[in-house]
Design a protein around this motif. Structure first.
Motif, short mmCIF file in Angstrom:
data_model
loop_
_atom_site.label_atom_id
_atom_site.label_comp_id
_atom_site.label_asym_id
_atom_site.label_seq_id
_atom_site.Cartn_x
_atom_site.Cartn_y
_atom_site.Cartn_z
N ASP A 1 0.79 -1.24 0.00
CA ASP A 1 0.00 0.00 0.00
C ASP A 1 0.82 1.29 0.00
O ASP A 1 0.30 2.35 0.32
CB ASP A 1 -0.96 0.01 1.19
N ARG A 2 2.10 1.21 -0.39
CA ARG A 2 2.90 2.45 -0.50
C ARG A 2 2.60 3.11 -1.84
O ARG A 2 2.44 2.44 -2.86
CB ARG A 2 4.39 2.11 -0.42
N HIS A 3 2.55 4.45 -1.85
CA HIS A 3 2.24 5.16 -3.09
C HIS A 3 3.48 5.52 -3.92
O HIS A 3 3.40 5.61 -5.14
CB HIS A 3 1.44 6.43 -2.79
N VAL A 4 4.62 5.76 -3.26
CA VAL A 4 5.86 6.09 -3.96
C VAL A 4 7.00 5.40 -3.22
O VAL A 4 7.13 5.55 -2.01
CB VAL A 4 6.14 7.60 -4.01
N PHE A 5 7.84 4.65 -3.94
CA PHE A 5 8.88 3.89 -3.25
C PHE A 5 9.96 3.44 -4.23
O PHE A 5 9.77 3.45 -5.46
CB PHE A 5 8.27 2.66 -2.56
N GLY A 6 11.09 3.05 -3.67
CA GLY A 6 12.13 2.38 -4.42
C GLY A 6 12.29 0.98 -3.87
O GLY A 6 11.65 0.62 -2.87
N VAL A 7 13.13 0.19 -4.49
CA VAL A 7 13.38 -1.18 -4.04
C VAL A 7 14.86 -1.34 -3.75
O VAL A 7 15.70 -0.95 -4.55
CB VAL A 7 12.93 -2.22 -5.09
N GLU A 8 15.17 -1.88 -2.58
CA GLU A 8 16.56 -2.05 -2.16
C GLU A 8 17.34 -2.99 -3.08
O GLU A 8 16.79 -3.94 -3.62
CB GLU A 8 16.61 -2.66 -0.74
N ASN A 9 18.62 -2.68 -3.24
CA ASN A 9 19.59 -3.62 -3.79
C ASN A 9 19.37 -3.99 -5.26
O ASN A 9 19.84 -5.02 -5.72
CB ASN A 9 19.60 -4.91 -2.94
#
Length: 220
Positions: free
Chosen positions: A159-167
């Motif tokens: 349910d996050r609207h803006v994000f990045g993904v680790e690694n």
């Protein structure tokens, strides 16, 4: 929610690929006369820079700057409208300051918009295991322990609207967003970026140096 991967898009004032610009902690009298470190510029001081200073200047060799977001290393350069959209969706930011954007050749402003230098906070980045629907996603291990995406499907419960993904491998690492964020960014006149449905995104092969316009071009 529907999710999208943000990719660079070429347009007037919106170069793609490596941004031909340097961030200074001041606006130099003669930008062409200043030498700067490539590996360790002033904002990568090994002592640690806790916060951007006032009075920064992005000196660019472009004729015009009119994009919503581009990056150099871990720093993002955002126009005020894209930044406002990030803030409205409570996107974790740890550092941002106004900057002037000027020409390398004559110090004249090359943008009509207000720009900011910014960095995402650590909790902007989610673990892939939190994001990916394992049954519908295909990933593999790349060099140096980095992750390569072949197909990504996001969990229905996420349910996050803006994000990045680790690694993620740097050629793949980009901003992901919800349809709600996309709608707001487009309403505010997003430039130089496009939004690709995550399930349909074509991810670049980090081992290939060929540019395919159908592939996601990272904005992180």
């Amino acid at each position: 929610m529907k999710f999208y991967a943000i990719t660079q898009k070429k347009d007037r004032g919106c170069p793609i690929g490596l941004l031909n610009a340097v961030l200074y902690d001041h606006c130099p009298e003669d930008p062409t006369a200043i030498e700067h470190g490539i590996a360790y510029p002033w904002y990568s001081d090994p002592k640690g820079l806790k916060e951007f200073p006032e009075g920064m200047c992005l000196v660019a060799k472009e004729k015009l700057i009119d994009f919503s977001i581009r990056s150099i290393n871990s720093n993002q350069f955002l126009d005020q409208y894209f930044l406002e959209s990030l803030i409205e969706f409570n996107t974790p930011l740890k550092n941002f300051k106004k900057i002037d954007v000027v020409s390398y050749f004559d110090k004249k402003r090359i943008s009509k918009k207000q720009y900011f230098a910014s960095q995402f906070a650590d909790d902007f980045y989610c673990k892939l295991s939190e994001v990916a629907d394992e049954g519908e996603s295909f990933v593999k291990n790349g060099k140096y322990g980095l992750t390569i995406l072949e197909k990504l499907s996001i969990r229905k419960s996420f349910d996050r609207h803006v994000f990045g993904v680790e690694n993620l491998d740097p050629r793949i690492s980009t901003i992901f967003c919800s349809e709600n964020f996309m709608d707001l960014a487009k309403k505010r006149g997003a430039k130089g970026i496009d939004f690709v449905p995550v399930e349909a995104a074509k991810w670049p092969d980090p081992n290939s140096f060929m540019f395919d316009p159908e592939e996601i071009l990272s904005v992180l």
